[in-house]
Design a protein around this motif. Structure first.
Motif, PDB file in Angstrom:
ATOM      1  N   ILE A   1      -0.423  -9.039  -6.969  1.00 47.87           N
ATOM      2  CA  ILE A   1      -0.572  -7.364  -7.029  1.00 47.87           C
ATOM      3  C   ILE A   1       0.729  -6.904  -6.685  1.00 47.87           C
ATOM      4  CG2 ILE A   1      -1.414  -5.477  -5.424  1.00 47.87           C
ATOM      5  CD1 ILE A   1      -3.465  -6.742  -7.459  1.00 47.87           C
ATOM      6  N   GLY A   2       1.883  -7.421  -5.983  1.00 49.89           N
ATOM      7  CA  GLY A   2       2.835  -6.808  -5.652  1.00 49.89           C
ATOM      8  C   GLY A   2       3.902  -6.704  -6.869  1.00 49.89           C
TER       9      GLY A   2
ATOM     10  N   ARG B   1      -3.626  -0.077  -3.166  1.00 52.60           N
ATOM     11  CA  ARG B   1      -2.549  -0.567  -2.598  1.00 52.60           C
ATOM     12  C   ARG B   1      -2.167  -1.948  -2.855  1.00 52.60           C
ATOM     13  NH1 ARG B   1      -4.825   0.317   3.934  1.00 52.60           N
ATOM     14  NH2 ARG B   1      -4.371   2.434   3.989  1.00 52.60           N
ATOM     15  N   ARG B   2      -0.846  -2.139  -2.809  1.00 53.68           N
ATOM     16  CA  ARG B   2      -0.193  -3.440  -3.319  1.00 53.68           C
ATOM     17  C   ARG B   2      -0.237  -4.503  -2.287  1.00 53.68           C
ATOM     18  NH1 ARG B   2      -0.482   0.214  -6.708  1.00 53.68           N
ATOM     19  NH2 ARG B   2       0.700   0.687  -8.528  1.00 53.68           N
ATOM     20  N   GLN B   3      -1.102  -4.371  -1.224  1.00 53.62           N
ATOM     21  CA  GLN B   3      -1.194  -5.617  -0.442  1.00 53.62           C
ATOM     22  C   GLN B   3      -2.495  -5.462   0.041  1.00 53.62           C
ATOM     23  OE1 GLN B   3       1.058  -2.909   0.510  1.00 53.62           O
ATOM     24  NE2 GLN B   3      -0.684  -2.129   1.664  1.00 53.62           N
ATOM     25  N   PHE B   4      -2.982  -6.740   0.514  1.00 56.41           N
ATOM     26  CA  PHE B   4      -4.446  -6.877   1.097  1.00 56.41           C
ATOM     27  C   PHE B   4      -4.258  -6.922   2.678  1.00 56.41           C
ATOM     28  CE2 PHE B   4      -4.919  -8.902  -2.711  1.00 56.41           C
ATOM     29  CZ  PHE B   4      -6.074  -8.791  -3.269  1.00 56.41           C
ATOM     30  N   GLU B   5      -5.365  -6.467   3.288  1.00 58.10           N
ATOM     31  CA  GLU B   5      -5.499  -6.379   4.533  1.00 58.10           C
ATOM     32  C   GLU B   5      -5.418  -7.648   5.163  1.00 58.10           C
ATOM     33  OE1 GLU B   5      -6.032  -2.957   6.262  1.00 58.10           O
ATOM     34  OE2 GLU B   5      -5.271  -2.679   4.311  1.00 58.10           O
TER      35      GLU B   5
ATOM     36  N   ARG C   1      -8.553  -5.793  -0.335  1.00 59.17           N
ATOM     37  CA  ARG C   1      -7.575  -5.078  -0.735  1.00 59.17           C
ATOM     38  C   ARG C   1      -8.112  -3.490  -0.829  1.00 59.17           C
ATOM     39  NH1 ARG C   1      -5.307  -2.586  -5.188  1.00 59.17           N
ATOM     40  NH2 ARG C   1      -6.721  -3.557  -6.587  1.00 59.17           N
TER      41      ARG C   1
ATOM     42  N   GLU D   1      -1.165 -11.424  -3.099  1.00 57.20           N
ATOM     43  CA  GLU D   1      -0.492 -10.084  -2.879  1.00 57.20           C
ATOM     44  C   GLU D   1       0.892 -10.374  -3.622  1.00 57.20           C
ATOM     45  OE1 GLU D   1       0.679 -10.095   1.530  1.00 57.20           O
ATOM     46  OE2 GLU D   1      -1.354  -8.992   1.739  1.00 57.20           O
TER      47      GLU D   1
ATOM     48  N   CYS E   1      -3.777  -0.233  -9.807  1.00 53.16           N
ATOM     49  CA  CYS E   1      -4.545  -1.297  -9.037  1.00 53.16           C
ATOM     50  C   CYS E   1      -5.699  -0.492  -8.459  1.00 53.16           C
ATOM     51  CB  CYS E   1      -3.633  -1.760  -8.081  1.00 53.16           C
ATOM     52  SG  CYS E   1      -2.110  -2.685  -8.767  1.00 53.16           S
TER      53      CYS E   1
ATOM     54  N   GLN F   1      -4.049 -15.535   0.193  1.00 51.14           N
ATOM     55  CA  GLN F   1      -3.774 -14.350   0.437  1.00 51.14           C
ATOM     56  C   GLN F   1      -2.142 -14.156  -0.025  1.00 51.14           C
ATOM     57  OE1 GLN F   1      -4.330 -12.578   4.406  1.00 51.14           O
ATOM     58  NE2 GLN F   1      -3.279 -10.662   3.872  1.00 51.14           N
TER      59      GLN F   1
END
Length: 245
Positions: free
Chosen positions: A88-89, A128-132, A124, A85, A99, A81
C-alpha cells in the motif's frame, strides 16, 4: 464487495468466500479467488479494495515470503502486516482516492506456541496508506468463534439466523458444509434484497489445521454475468471507481 465467513471447528479453522468482484455498479469478475495461502498452516482472506496499482491481491500475496514451518503465529501476523503496508505504501500519497475503500484481512492459522488455532485481523481505513495495529479476533484458547466480513449490511438478518446454527467443535467436514452453505445462502439472501455485490461462480474454501491447508471450490449454481449492471441506473465511468471485492 464480497462475503467471507471464518469459523472454528474441531482442531481446525474453515474460511469460505464468494468469487465476485465489482467496479462501481458493474460486475467485472465472477471467478475471483479471495483466499490466499501465506504459510504452511495459515490462510488470509480479505475484502475491500481489490487491486493496488492495477494488481489484484492473488498476485500480490503470491509474492509474500512465507514464514518457515514452526514460526509463531504472532510473528506471521507482524510479517503479513509489514508486507501489506509495503504494498500500500508504494501508492503515492498524491494519488488521492487510489486506495479508497480500505481493507480488512483475516489471518487464520495454527498457533504453535499455544498448540491450537488462532485468528487475527488486519484493518486499513478509508484511503490510508497504512494498516491499524493488528488485533486478535480469536485466541488459541477460544474454541467458539465465527466471523463474517465483507458486504454484510444487506444480509444482516440472514447472518444472524445462520450464525445461530453454528456449533463449536463440529467435525471438519460438517464445518466445510456449513461454510459453503453460509456463502451460497448469503448470495441468495443478497439477491433477494436487491443487492448484487455478493456472488460469483464458486465458493472458495480453506480448511486450516496444524501443519496443513486444504483448498476446495464448490459451484454456487447461481448465475453470475461479467459486466452486468448492478441496479437499474447507468453505470458510472470505470476510471474513478476503485475495484472492490
Amino acid at each position: 464487495m464480497t462475503l467471507i465467513v471464518c469459523l472454528k471447528a474441531k482442531d481446525c479453522i474453515v474460511i469460505a468466500a464468494d468469487s465476485l468482484t465489482s467496479l462501481g455498479r458493474k460486475i467485472v469478475s465472477c471467478t475471483t479467488e479471495k483466499l490466499h495461502n501465506v504459510a504452511t498452516d495459515a490462510v488470509t482472506a480479505g475484502c475491500g479494495l481489490s487491486r493496488v496499482q492495477g494488481t489484484g491481491w492473488q498476485a500480490i500475496l503470491a509474492g509474500f515470503p512465507a514464514p518457515s514451518p514452526g514460526t509463531a503465529f504472532a510473528t506471521t501476523v507482524l510479517q503479513l502486516q509489514a508486507f501489506l503496508e509495503g504494498i500500500i505504501g508504494q501508492v503515492p500519497k498524491g494519488n488521492v482516492g487510489a486506495c479508497q475503500g480500505g481493507n480488512t484481512f483475516l489471518l487464520a492459522g495454527h498457533d504453535v506456541v499455544n498448540s491450537d488455532m488462532a485468528v487475527a485481523r488486519l484493518t486499513r481505513l478509508w484511503d490510508r496508506r497504512q494498516f491499524e495495529p493488528a488485533t486478535m479476533d480469536s485466541h488459541a484458547s477460544s474454541h467458539n468463534y465465527i466471523e463474517w466480513i465483507g458486504d454484510t449490511t444487506a444480509v444482516t438478518a440472514y447472518i444472524a439466523s445462520k450464525t445461530a446454527l453454528y456449533v463449536p467443535d463440529m467435525p471438519p467436514k460438517d464445518a466445510v458444509d456449513f461454510a459453503v452453505g453460509a456463502i451460497t445462502g448469503g448470495i441468495t439472501a443478497s439477491l433477494a434484497a436487491g443487492n448484487h455485490t455478493i456472488g460469483g461462480e464458486f465458493v472458495s474454501v480453506a480448511l486450516v489445521s496444524a501443519g496443513s491447508v486444504a483448498f476446495s471450490r464448490y459451484p454456487t449454481g447461481i448465475p453470475c454475468t461479467v459486466a452486468a449492471l448492478i441496479g437499474s441506473s447507468p453505470a458510472a465511468p470505470d476510471a474513478p471507481a476503485p475495484l472492490a471485492d
